[in-house]
Write an enzyme that holds these catalytic residues in place. Structure first.
Site, PDB file in Angstrom:
ATOM      1  N   SER A 231       0.827  -1.204   0.000  1.00  0.00           N
ATOM      2  CA  SER A 231       0.000   0.000   0.000  1.00  0.00           C
ATOM      3  C   SER A 231       0.861   1.254   0.000  1.00  0.00           C
ATOM      4  O   SER A 231       1.966   1.270   0.567  1.00  0.00           O
ATOM      5  CB  SER A 231      -0.860  -0.029   1.267  1.00  0.00           C
ATOM      6  OG  SER A 231      -1.472   1.219   1.468  1.00  0.00           O
TER       7      SER A 231
ATOM      8  N   TYR B  45      -2.097  -1.060  10.717  1.00  0.00           N
ATOM      9  CA  TYR B  45      -2.352  -1.610   9.377  1.00  0.00           C
ATOM     10  C   TYR B  45      -1.152  -1.315   8.468  1.00  0.00           C
ATOM     11  O   TYR B  45      -0.580  -2.211   7.835  1.00  0.00           O
ATOM     12  CB  TYR B  45      -3.635  -1.021   8.770  1.00  0.00           C
ATOM     13  CG  TYR B  45      -3.702  -1.262   7.277  1.00  0.00           C
ATOM     14  CD1 TYR B  45      -3.885  -2.550   6.782  1.00  0.00           C
ATOM     15  CD2 TYR B  45      -3.522  -0.217   6.357  1.00  0.00           C
ATOM     16  CE1 TYR B  45      -3.898  -2.791   5.411  1.00  0.00           C
ATOM     17  CE2 TYR B  45      -3.524  -0.456   4.997  1.00  0.00           C
ATOM     18  CZ  TYR B  45      -3.721  -1.737   4.525  1.00  0.00           C
ATOM     19  OH  TYR B  45      -3.713  -1.977   3.171  1.00  0.00           O
TER      20      TYR B  45
ATOM     21  N   LYS C 139       1.929  -3.804   6.665  1.00  0.00           N
ATOM     22  CA  LYS C 139       2.351  -3.850   5.254  1.00  0.00           C
ATOM     23  C   LYS C 139       3.857  -3.608   5.145  1.00  0.00           C
ATOM     24  O   LYS C 139       4.554  -4.280   4.393  1.00  0.00           O
ATOM     25  CB  LYS C 139       1.601  -2.787   4.438  1.00  0.00           C
ATOM     26  CG  LYS C 139       0.119  -3.073   4.264  1.00  0.00           C
ATOM     27  CD  LYS C 139      -0.106  -4.272   3.373  1.00  0.00           C
ATOM     28  CE  LYS C 139      -1.564  -4.640   3.243  1.00  0.00           C
ATOM     29  NZ  LYS C 139      -1.788  -5.940   2.636  1.00  0.00           N
TER      30      LYS C 139
HETATM   31  P1  NAD Z   1     -10.920  -6.894   0.882  1.00  0.00           P
HETATM   32  O1  NAD Z   1     -11.167  -6.860   2.343  1.00  0.00           O
HETATM   33  O2  NAD Z   1     -12.066  -6.667  -0.031  1.00  0.00           O
HETATM   34  O3  NAD Z   1     -10.214  -8.261   0.460  1.00  0.00           O
HETATM   35  C1  NAD Z   1      -9.368  -8.964   1.314  1.00  0.00           C
HETATM   36  C2  NAD Z   1      -9.860 -10.395   1.379  1.00  0.00           C
HETATM   37  O4  NAD Z   1      -9.019 -11.144   2.246  1.00  0.00           O
HETATM   38  C3  NAD Z   1     -11.290 -10.499   1.932  1.00  0.00           C
HETATM   39  O5  NAD Z   1     -12.058 -11.263   1.044  1.00  0.00           O
HETATM   40  C4  NAD Z   1     -11.107 -11.194   3.277  1.00  0.00           C
HETATM   41  O6  NAD Z   1     -12.209 -12.004   3.591  1.00  0.00           O
HETATM   42  C5  NAD Z   1      -9.831 -11.998   3.048  1.00  0.00           C
HETATM   43  N1  NAD Z   1      -9.068 -12.293   4.253  1.00  0.00           N
HETATM   44  C6  NAD Z   1      -8.668 -11.443   5.230  1.00  0.00           C
HETATM   45  N2  NAD Z   1      -7.969 -12.114   6.160  1.00  0.00           N
HETATM   46  C7  NAD Z   1      -7.919 -13.420   5.770  1.00  0.00           C
HETATM   47  C8  NAD Z   1      -7.356 -14.597   6.316  1.00  0.00           C
HETATM   48  N3  NAD Z   1      -6.686 -14.583   7.464  1.00  0.00           N
HETATM   49  N4  NAD Z   1      -7.512 -15.756   5.649  1.00  0.00           N
HETATM   50  C9  NAD Z   1      -8.182 -15.798   4.473  1.00  0.00           C
HETATM   51  N5  NAD Z   1      -8.748 -14.717   3.921  1.00  0.00           N
HETATM   52  C10 NAD Z   1      -8.626 -13.534   4.557  1.00  0.00           C
HETATM   53  O7  NAD Z   1      -9.754  -5.835   0.579  1.00  0.00           O
HETATM   54  P2  NAD Z   1      -9.199  -5.328  -0.810  1.00  0.00           P
HETATM   55  O8  NAD Z   1      -9.562  -3.909  -0.929  1.00  0.00           O
HETATM   56  O9  NAD Z   1      -9.559  -6.266  -1.878  1.00  0.00           O
HETATM   57  O10 NAD Z   1      -7.662  -5.402  -0.509  1.00  0.00           O
HETATM   58  C11 NAD Z   1      -6.871  -6.509  -0.905  1.00  0.00           C
HETATM   59  C12 NAD Z   1      -5.462  -6.311  -0.393  1.00  0.00           C
HETATM   60  O11 NAD Z   1      -4.948  -5.089  -0.909  1.00  0.00           O
HETATM   61  C13 NAD Z   1      -5.357  -6.208   1.127  1.00  0.00           C
HETATM   62  O12 NAD Z   1      -4.195  -6.868   1.538  1.00  0.00           O
HETATM   63  C14 NAD Z   1      -5.256  -4.710   1.371  1.00  0.00           C
HETATM   64  O13 NAD Z   1      -4.556  -4.432   2.537  1.00  0.00           O
HETATM   65  C15 NAD Z   1      -4.480  -4.274   0.144  1.00  0.00           C
HETATM   66  N6  NAD Z   1      -4.732  -2.870  -0.213  1.00  0.00           N
HETATM   67  C16 NAD Z   1      -6.003  -2.442  -0.418  1.00  0.00           C
HETATM   68  C17 NAD Z   1      -6.250  -1.105  -0.728  1.00  0.00           C
HETATM   69  C18 NAD Z   1      -7.647  -0.586  -0.901  1.00  0.00           C
HETATM   70  O14 NAD Z   1      -7.853   0.619  -0.715  1.00  0.00           O
HETATM   71  N7  NAD Z   1      -8.619  -1.405  -1.248  1.00  0.00           N
HETATM   72  C19 NAD Z   1      -5.179  -0.225  -0.859  1.00  0.00           C
HETATM   73  C20 NAD Z   1      -3.880  -0.704  -0.658  1.00  0.00           C
HETATM   74  C21 NAD Z   1      -3.676  -2.039  -0.343  1.00  0.00           C
HETATM   75  C1  WQD Z   2      -9.734   9.514   0.505  1.00  0.00           C
HETATM   76  C2  WQD Z   2      -9.908  11.004   0.785  1.00  0.00           C
HETATM   77  C3  WQD Z   2     -10.236  11.570   3.113  1.00  0.00           C
HETATM   78  C4  WQD Z   2     -14.085   9.567   3.541  1.00  0.00           C
HETATM   79  C5  WQD Z   2      -7.069   4.571   2.543  1.00  0.00           C
HETATM   80  C6  WQD Z   2      -6.032   3.943   3.412  1.00  0.00           C
HETATM   81  C7  WQD Z   2      -4.838   3.545   2.578  1.00  0.00           C
HETATM   82  C8  WQD Z   2      -5.269   2.684   1.399  1.00  0.00           C
HETATM   83  C9  WQD Z   2      -6.360   3.333   0.618  1.00  0.00           C
HETATM   84  C10 WQD Z   2      -5.153   0.388   2.074  1.00  0.00           C
HETATM   85  C11 WQD Z   2      -9.158  11.446   2.035  1.00  0.00           C
HETATM   86  C12 WQD Z   2     -11.458  11.897   2.282  1.00  0.00           C
HETATM   87  C13 WQD Z   2     -12.894  10.061   3.023  1.00  0.00           C
HETATM   88  C14 WQD Z   2     -15.108  10.479   3.924  1.00  0.00           C
HETATM   89  C15 WQD Z   2     -13.702  12.289   3.204  1.00  0.00           C
HETATM   90  N1  WQD Z   2      -5.816   1.424   1.841  1.00  0.00           N
HETATM   91  N2  WQD Z   2     -12.723  11.398   2.857  1.00  0.00           N
HETATM   92  N3  WQD Z   2     -14.864  11.813   3.730  1.00  0.00           N
HETATM   93  O1  WQD Z   2      -7.392   7.520   3.465  1.00  0.00           O
HETATM   94  O2  WQD Z   2      -6.540   8.047   1.129  1.00  0.00           O
HETATM   95  O3  WQD Z   2      -6.512   5.748   1.950  1.00  0.00           O
HETATM   96  O4  WQD Z   2      -7.435   3.671   1.494  1.00  0.00           O
HETATM   97  O5  WQD Z   2      -3.985   0.223   2.024  1.00  0.00           O
HETATM   98  O6  WQD Z   2      -3.964   2.874   3.419  1.00  0.00           O
HETATM   99  O7  WQD Z   2      -5.639   4.863   4.408  1.00  0.00           O
HETATM  100  O8  WQD Z   2      -8.655   6.749   1.384  1.00  0.00           O
HETATM  101  O9  WQD Z   2     -10.984   6.742   0.638  1.00  0.00           O
HETATM  102  O10 WQD Z   2     -10.493   6.816   3.124  1.00  0.00           O
HETATM  103  O11 WQD Z   2     -10.017   8.815   1.705  1.00  0.00           O
HETATM  104  O12 WQD Z   2     -13.546  13.500   3.054  1.00  0.00           O
HETATM  105  O13 WQD Z   2     -16.170  10.097   4.415  1.00  0.00           O
HETATM  106  O14 WQD Z   2     -11.297  11.244   1.042  1.00  0.00           O
HETATM  107  O15 WQD Z   2      -9.971  12.582   4.020  1.00  0.00           O
HETATM  108  O16 WQD Z   2      -8.651  12.711   1.759  1.00  0.00           O
HETATM  109  P1  WQD Z   2      -7.240   7.133   2.063  1.00  0.00           P
HETATM  110  P2  WQD Z   2     -10.117   7.212   1.742  1.00  0.00           P
END
Ligand code: NAD
Ligand code: WQD
Length: 342
Positions: A125, A150, A154
């Protein structure tokens, strides 16, 4: 074609990546404990692609279950999505996050070692970057100065993967640092399905647009940005999913460890996103300006040159398309997957 184990394949990014994998001819096995998803998404993936996924409903922390999966299948590589991802929840319950994300990954790598499968693509991330660095963030910038468990999970997993490569050069590893994934498959059959009130901006906006939530609170208009609201690098989840296939190809064909930013390289403010959504979807978003959310950085966007140059990564879906596809998914699934599951 190679067989890919997708951990967390029922989740948001995982499900979209499974579609791209199946459409490209890979065989896909998925393991997910569905703690933040529904197996309904897997049925939808099969509907979209007309292909089958072998699904194991299991926790990646279970050595026994992972052993069984690797014993029963000839796996060529792993794309590792499974993890918990809610920043606030991780502050309230750090042990849950370290246990799930770190122990799960260590268990997975142990089993992979045991079976001699040493090719992995990992979901990291943008949150690993330090707030003292100036955007755009590139992969050489310092990491680890993270403000929540979190993000730290990562960061630590990235370090573990680097150590693994140092200890055994047979590993081939791709670490993908996502920026802000939004959007949905254009069929509107799979998408982001957060439990309860969404923490993230786009799912909140789609729920307000549909009248499921009354009002969006924009977290402050006092940042030093062009309109006072925070700037982020939103990337369409299908572009992101396609990036995984490029990284997968690299780990399957080379002996490498590489880290890549996956974003568009272009920043968009909260107000710009709201306005783009209103225009793209022809709806009014009821919003108010609130206070700052703790931990939010004013400006986060990626330098994507490395992914472009080394992987041939290129995004093609605009902010307008991100808004349209997010709303299409929400309209077609106002209650997410839950209304279809007993
Ligand atoms: P998500 O929660 O939709 O998907 C993650 C999946 O992993 C879920 O289906 C959950 O049930 C499963 N899971 C969690 N713990 C588990 C375990 N111990 N065993 C088996 N399954 C498990 O999230 P996502 O948005 O699809 O994110 C996928 C990956 O990408 C995550 O590792 C997240 O940290 C990373 N990521 C997501 C974002 C984002 O904003 N969506 C941004 C950066 C990184
Ligand atoms: C986006 C912008 C908020 C909600 C998060 C995680 C990051 C990554 C991606 C996993 C920000 C603003 C949001 C609301 C708002 N995930 N906002 N009102 O915080 O950039 O990133 O998701 O790895 O680690 O921190 O994403 O969608 O929460 O926010 O004004 O109700 O929207 O302040 O500027 P963020 P977000």
């Amino acid at each position: 074609m190679p067989t890919i184990l997708v951990t967390g394949g029922a989740g948001y990014v995982g499900s979209h990546t499974c579609v791209e994998l199946l459409n490209s001819g890979y065989d896909v096995i998925s393991v997910d404990n569905c703690c933040n998803s529904s197996s309904e998404s897997l049925r939808r993936i099969e509907m979209i692609t007309g292909k089958k996924i072998d699904f194991y409903e299991a926790d990646i922390r279970s050595y026994k279950m992972l052993y069984k999966i690797f014993k029963e299948n000839k796996i060529d590589a792993v794309i590792h999505f499974a993890g918990l991802k809610a920043v606030r929840e991780s502050v309230l319950n750090p042990l849950l996050y370290y246990d799930n994300n770190l122990c799960g990954t260590i268990n997975l790598c142990n089993i992979m070692n045991k079976f001699g499968i040493k090719r992995i693509v990992f979901s990291s991330s943008a949150t690993v970057y330090s707030d003292s660095s100036a955007p755009p963030f590139d992969e050489e910038m310092p990491t680890g100065e993270v403000s929540n468990p979190y993000g730290r999970s990562k960061y630590v997993i990235e370090e573990i993967l680097k150590d693994l490569k140092t200890s055994d050069n047979a590993w081939s590893i791709s670490v993908l640092r996502y920026f802000n994934p939004v959007g949905a498959h254009e069929s509107g059959t799979i998408g982001e399905d957060p439990l309860g009130i969404p923490n993230n901006l786009m799912p909140f906006v789609t729920k307000v647009a549909l009248g499921l939530l009354p009002c969006l609170t924009i977290f402050s208009k006092d940042y030093k940005t062009r309109d006072g609201t925070c700037i982020r690098d939103y990337i369409h989840v299908v572009d992101l999913a396609k990036g995984h296939l490029l990284a997968l190809k690299e780990v399957l064909t080379k002996n490498t460890i590489d880290i890549y930013n996956l974003g568009t390289g272009v920043g968009c403010s909260v107000l710009e996103l709201v306005e783009a959504f209103e225009e793209a979807c022809n709806v009014k978003i009821n919003y108010k300006i609130g206070g700052k959310r703790q931990g939010d950085l004013p400006i986060v966007y990626a330098n994507v040159s490395k992914a472009e140059n080394k992987l041939g990564f290129k995004t093609s879906r605009s902010i307008k398309k991100m808004c349209e596809d997010s709303f299409n998914w929400q309209i077609k699934n106002p209650l997410g997957y839950r209304q279809f599951v007993k």
